[in-house]
Design a protein around this motif. Sequence first.
Motif, PDB file in Angstrom:
ATOM      1  N   ASP A 189       0.823  -1.185   0.000  1.00 63.98           N
ATOM      2  CA  ASP A 189       0.000   0.000   0.000  1.00 63.98           C
ATOM      3  C   ASP A 189       0.869   1.253   0.000  1.00 63.98           C
ATOM      4  OD1 ASP A 189      -1.780  -2.048   0.238  1.00 63.98           O
ATOM      5  OD2 ASP A 189      -3.061  -0.983   1.634  1.00 63.98           O
ATOM      6  N   ALA A 190       0.273   2.403  -0.292  1.00 61.37           N
ATOM      7  CA  ALA A 190       1.026   3.615  -0.580  1.00 61.37           C
ATOM      8  C   ALA A 190       1.363   4.488   0.613  1.00 61.37           C
ATOM      9  CB  ALA A 190       0.259   4.455  -1.597  1.00 61.37           C
ATOM     10  N   THR A 191       0.928   4.148   1.815  1.00 56.21           N
ATOM     11  CA  THR A 191       1.169   5.035   2.948  1.00 56.21           C
ATOM     12  C   THR A 191       2.648   5.320   3.093  1.00 56.21           C
ATOM     13  OG1 THR A 191      -0.789   4.288   4.125  1.00 56.21           O
ATOM     14  CG2 THR A 191       0.933   5.298   5.448  1.00 56.21           C
ATOM     15  N   THR A 192       2.994   6.627   3.103  1.00 52.52           N
ATOM     16  CA  THR A 192       4.392   7.026   3.243  1.00 52.52           C
ATOM     17  C   THR A 192       4.664   7.640   4.606  1.00 52.52           C
ATOM     18  OG1 THR A 192       3.904   9.140   2.168  1.00 52.52           O
ATOM     19  CG2 THR A 192       4.749   7.364   0.772  1.00 52.52           C
ATOM     20  N   SER A 193       3.820   8.585   5.013  1.00 54.30           N
ATOM     21  CA  SER A 193       4.046   9.206   6.314  1.00 54.30           C
ATOM     22  C   SER A 193       2.767   9.415   7.120  1.00 54.30           C
ATOM     23  CB  SER A 193       4.775  10.546   6.144  1.00 54.30           C
ATOM     24  OG  SER A 193       3.995  11.431   5.373  1.00 54.30           O
ATOM     25  N   LEU A 253      -7.882   2.134   1.887  1.00 57.13           N
ATOM     26  CA  LEU A 253      -6.838   3.150   2.069  1.00 57.13           C
ATOM     27  C   LEU A 253      -5.582   2.823   1.248  1.00 57.13           C
ATOM     28  CD1 LEU A 253      -7.032   4.024   5.881  1.00 57.13           C
ATOM     29  CD2 LEU A 253      -7.097   5.675   4.022  1.00 57.13           C
ATOM     30  N   THR A 254      -5.743   2.275   0.064  1.00 59.35           N
ATOM     31  CA  THR A 254      -4.591   1.799  -0.711  1.00 59.35           C
ATOM     32  C   THR A 254      -3.733   2.897  -1.320  1.00 59.35           C
ATOM     33  OG1 THR A 254      -5.989   1.514  -2.654  1.00 59.35           O
ATOM     34  CG2 THR A 254      -5.599  -0.436  -1.300  1.00 59.35           C
ATOM     35  N   THR A 255      -4.270   4.104  -1.526  1.00 58.15           N
ATOM     36  CA  THR A 255      -3.454   5.175  -2.120  1.00 58.15           C
ATOM     37  C   THR A 255      -3.062   6.234  -1.100  1.00 58.15           C
ATOM     38  OG1 THR A 255      -5.448   6.366  -2.822  1.00 58.15           O
ATOM     39  CG2 THR A 255      -4.456   4.848  -4.416  1.00 58.15           C
ATOM     40  N   ASN A 256      -3.341   5.991   0.157  1.00 63.63           N
ATOM     41  CA  ASN A 256      -3.031   6.961   1.207  1.00 63.63           C
ATOM     42  C   ASN A 256      -1.540   7.244   1.260  1.00 63.63           C
ATOM     43  OD1 ASN A 256      -4.281   8.432   3.555  1.00 63.63           O
ATOM     44  ND2 ASN A 256      -2.619   7.374   4.601  1.00 63.63           N
TER      45      ASN A 256
END
Length: 194
Positions: A1-5, A17-20
């Motif tokens: 998934d895309a969560t970075t920060s 929430l896959t592009t969060n």
Amino acid sequence: DATTSGDANVAVGYEVLTTNTTGAQNTASGYQSLKANTTGNNNTAYGYRSMYSSVSAPGNNAIGVQSLYSNTTGYSNAASGYNSLFSNTTGANNTAIGTYALQNNTTARYNTAVGQSALYDANRTADVNAYNTAIGSNAGNTGTNDITTGQYNVLLGASTAASQAAASNQIVVGYGAAGHGDNIAVIGNTDMTA
């Protein structure tokens, strides 16, 4: 998934929430709920594709299948019920409780719809300050003079209706009661006269 920060998020289900990226304090449960969210904060989405299109919207609560489905940046909305506030994109401060409540609203603000299909067709776009309140099953959605672009209306009771789709400041109280014109209050059924 895309969560970075993004911090303090809870995601339960497939493609949730896959592009969060930086969105924080979100809670999502149900297939593809909050799927498009990238930077939105403080959202709660429960149900199949609830808040599916939301990108950066903050402070929304969506409970029910496809509730707040089309919302992109609208904030501080509460939707509970199947397809409640389904078409909302940028509208804010709306409350929709009940299946199909405020389904077609896109940009209008400050509406309250409680009951199955209440204010179903309401969609004020001339300006966004609608301030309509409808409580009761099909309130403002009887098939006759359904509130669309109207504002400042109060409809209390199942199957209550305004006198026109663009009604303004009408107060209609009682099962099946219908408005008689802008700036007029009606209490009772359609046998009433102004």
